[in-house]
Enzyme design. Structure first.
Site, PDB file in Angstrom:
ATOM      1  CE1 TYR A  14      -3.961  -2.209   0.425  1.00  0.00           C
ATOM      2  CE2 TYR A  14      -2.548  -3.147   2.316  1.00  0.00           C
ATOM      3  CZ  TYR A  14      -3.560  -3.090   1.355  1.00  0.00           C
ATOM      4  OH  TYR A  14      -4.481  -4.168   1.370  1.00  0.00           O
ATOM      5  CG  HIS A  19      -6.722   4.851   1.252  1.00  0.00           C
ATOM      6  ND1 HIS A  19      -7.697   5.856   1.322  1.00  0.00           N
ATOM      7  CD2 HIS A  19      -7.431   3.628   1.783  1.00  0.00           C
ATOM      8  CE1 HIS A  19      -9.014   5.586   1.778  1.00  0.00           C
ATOM      9  NE2 HIS A  19      -8.767   4.134   2.039  1.00  0.00           N
ATOM     10  CG  PHE A  61      -5.028  -2.966   7.593  1.00  0.00           C
ATOM     11  CD1 PHE A  61      -4.442  -2.883   6.218  1.00  0.00           C
ATOM     12  CD2 PHE A  61      -4.531  -4.043   8.297  1.00  0.00           C
ATOM     13  CE1 PHE A  61      -3.621  -3.554   5.892  1.00  0.00           C
ATOM     14  CE2 PHE A  61      -3.412  -4.623   7.895  1.00  0.00           C
ATOM     15  CZ  PHE A  61      -2.990  -4.497   6.462  1.00  0.00           C
ATOM     16  CG  ASP A  88      -7.315   9.083   1.009  1.00  0.00           C
ATOM     17  OD1 ASP A  88      -7.258   8.865   2.191  1.00  0.00           O
ATOM     18  OD2 ASP A  88      -8.065   8.608   0.326  1.00  0.00           O
TER      19      ASP A  88
END
Length: 190
Positions: A14, A19, A61, A88
């Site tokens: 990620y 994000h 997360f 974001d």
């Protein structure tokens, strides 16, 4: 005292996704300031300290970010108005930057989690990442890497955002808004 929270997802998969812009801003601040690691397992995140400021990257997360924020808030007895969350925002074009006290989560799961555990009256630093053509593509879009074109301007956007974040500790929100808000990428390049 301020607690800066950058939202994102842990892991290399990620790392460069839209994000994770909040994580990138925290990394920039921690690197520039030479903040030291004060993480504890109970914080469920990476926590750094510089002067009397804390910098948090929840490792829960995105959907459970609030757990990490709550743990640090309670441990250090940080007031909600001293919490600044960098995230974001798909409702803003790429390169836009906005500041807001309180408000809704706009469907952002990280904000939803924080709102449910500590309330809504924290400061939000909204970093525009644009949005996909179809609403059904939002999850894939925010979990995708920045485009090659966006990558060219990312460092500049992260630096500008990090500078604005530090000004929030010494200047009024109104002053920071007038000096650092960006409508789009053009504002950053002007």
């Amino acid at each position: 005292m301020a607690l800066f929270v950058g939202l994102g997802n842990p892991g290399s998969k990620y790392e460069n996704t839209r994000h994770n812009i909040g994580f990138k801003v925290i990394d920039k601040l921690v690197g520039d300031l030479g903040a030291r690691d004060v993480s504890k397992a109970s914080f469920q995140g990476e926590l750094f300290k510089y002067s009397n400021h804390y910098f948090l990257k929840p490792t829960t997360f995105m959907n459970l970010s609030g757990k990490s924020v709550l743990a640090v808030k309670q441990f250090y007895k940080i007031d909600i108005e001293d919490i600044i969350v960098i995230h974001d925002d798909i409702d803003l074009p790429f390169g836009a930057l906005r500041f807001k006290n309180g408000g809704g989560h706009g469907g952002h799961n990280g904000l939803k989690s924080i709102d449910s555990l500590i309330g809504k009256e924290y400061l939000r630093v909204r970093v525009g990442v644009d949005k996909p053509v179809h609403k059904s593509q939002v999850a894939d879009y925010v979990l995708a890497d920045f485009s090659n074109e966006e990558e060219k301007y990312l460092d500049k956007l992260i630096s500008h955002t990090a500078e604005a974040c530090m000004k929030l500790t010494t200047e009024t929100l109104t002053d920071v808004k007038s000096k650092f808000s960006l409508k789009s990428l053009e504002g950053l390049l002007g």
